[in-house]
Design an enzyme around this catalytic site. Structure first.
Site, short mmCIF file in Angstrom:
data_model
loop_
_atom_site.label_atom_id
_atom_site.label_comp_id
_atom_site.label_asym_id
_atom_site.label_seq_id
_atom_site.Cartn_x
_atom_site.Cartn_y
_atom_site.Cartn_z
N LYS A 178 58.76 -61.06 68.46
CA LYS A 178 60.15 -61.39 68.81
C LYS A 178 60.35 -61.16 70.22
O LYS A 178 60.95 -61.61 70.84
CB LYS A 178 61.19 -60.42 67.87
CG LYS A 178 61.25 -61.21 66.71
CD LYS A 178 61.98 -62.47 66.51
CE LYS A 178 62.69 -62.71 65.05
NZ LYS A 178 63.17 -64.05 64.83
N SER A 195 53.07 -60.07 61.78
CA SER A 195 54.28 -60.32 62.67
C SER A 195 54.94 -59.10 63.26
O SER A 195 55.71 -59.29 64.18
CB SER A 195 55.21 -61.14 62.16
OG SER A 195 55.82 -60.73 60.78
#
Length: 323
Positions: A53, A305
């Site tokens: 992110k 991720s």
């Protein structure tokens, strides 16, 4: 389909070069044996905030003008985007407010506060948190930077796809966690611009997979947000979704849904075989391979991720729990 071009991804990569890490691509002998082809793990879990992110958040904050930076930024998040925006804002001297729902794990709430952001807890879903963030943006004049459905966020995540292509030029299959679609859209734009023959797989959980439900319905739909090991994949995609739904619909070759037991197996495999601590959302690509859901034609890249799992939950899963 999209107003986001391959050139936008290249510019985003240049813009955030000093703000994020180029993460390693590590070979997985255990998954390669299982799949019968080389399997590589793209370790976005090694970003400074523990997830991919940071790419999108850094790119979005970097493009604010001086007045916008003075007034600050606000967002809603299931945790990792809020942490990334708090970090990116602090790097660039900008005040940040992060709205979270009651479902966000406490370890993620604490991490956001420790980065200096103001935290607002609102409601039982990311949609509730987003309504609060939009209210704050209107009242305070702060720039609203959403977690996924924004061109600058998508372009920032797309820098990850560019790295994959450089690190594994012969990649045939790319496995990407799928939630609101910011990560998937960015990576898929990079991958498909290079070669439409490379297959893109969106991986999600069975409990509340909003993008999958929307793709099935042919339009964005609301889905109840449910507790899941893959908590970072929770939340809706927005009924007024402008970018990620259409990009995912156009560029996703397959979507795979996993039950909680499979996600837990993915977390355990990552730790025992790869020596990686990963959160449930990051384990879904590994789990899809363990479940035999992918029939690879050649080298596979699995996007790992993030690592921001509550450590007590991680211990429970390692000891055999599914949730």
């Amino acid at each position: 389909m999209s107003s986001i071009s391959a050139d936008d991804l290249l510019k985003a990569r240049q813009r955030i070069a000093g703000l994020v890490r180029q993460t390693p691509l590590e070979h997985s002998p255990s998954l390669s044996r299982l799949a019968g082809v080389p399997v590589w793990l793209k370790l976005e879990s090694q970003q400074a905030t523990g997830s991919f992110k940071l790419r999108g958040a850094s790119n979005a904050v970097a493009q604010l003008d001086a007045e916008q930076k003075r007034l600050g930024v606000v967002t809603a998040s299931t945790g990792n985007h809020g942490r990334a925006l708090a970090f990116a804002a602090a790097q660039q001297g900008v005040k940040a407010i992060v709205c979270l729902s009651e479902l966000v794990p406490q370890n993620k709430v604490r991490a956001i506060r420790e980065l200096g952001a103001e935290v607002v807890i609102k409601g039982r879903s990311q949609d509730d948190a987003q309504l609060e963030a939009l209210r704050i943006a209107r009242e305070q004049g702060a720039a609203f930077i959403p977690p996924f459905d924004h061109p600058h966020v998508i372009a920032g995540q797309g820098s990850l796809g560019l790295e994959i292509l450089e690190q594994c030029p012969d990649v045939c299959e790319v496995l990407v966690p799928l939630s609101g679609g910011g990560l998937f859209a960015g990576v898929a734009l990079a991958i498909k611009a290079s070669s439409p023959a490379i297959r893109t797989h969106g991986i999600s959980m069975q409990l509340g997979a909003a993008m999958h439900a929307s793709l099935e319905a042919g339009e964005p739909v609301e889905v109840e947000e449910l507790p899941t090991l893959a908590d970072s994949l929770g939340g809706g995609i927005g009924l007024d979704n402008r970018f990620t739904y259409s990009i995912t619909r156009e560029l996703c070759d397959q979507v795979h849904l996993l039950d909680e037991a499979s996600i837990a197996r993915g977390i355990r495999h990552a730790y025992r075989e790869e020596r990686l601590v990963v959160e449930g959302a990051a384990a879904v690509g590994i789990a899809a391979l363990l479940d035999g859901l992918i029939e690879p034609r050649g080298p596979v890249v699995v996007v790992i991720s993030g690592r921001n799992i509550d450590i007590d939950q991680h211990l429970r899963v390692l000891n055999g729990a599914d949730a």
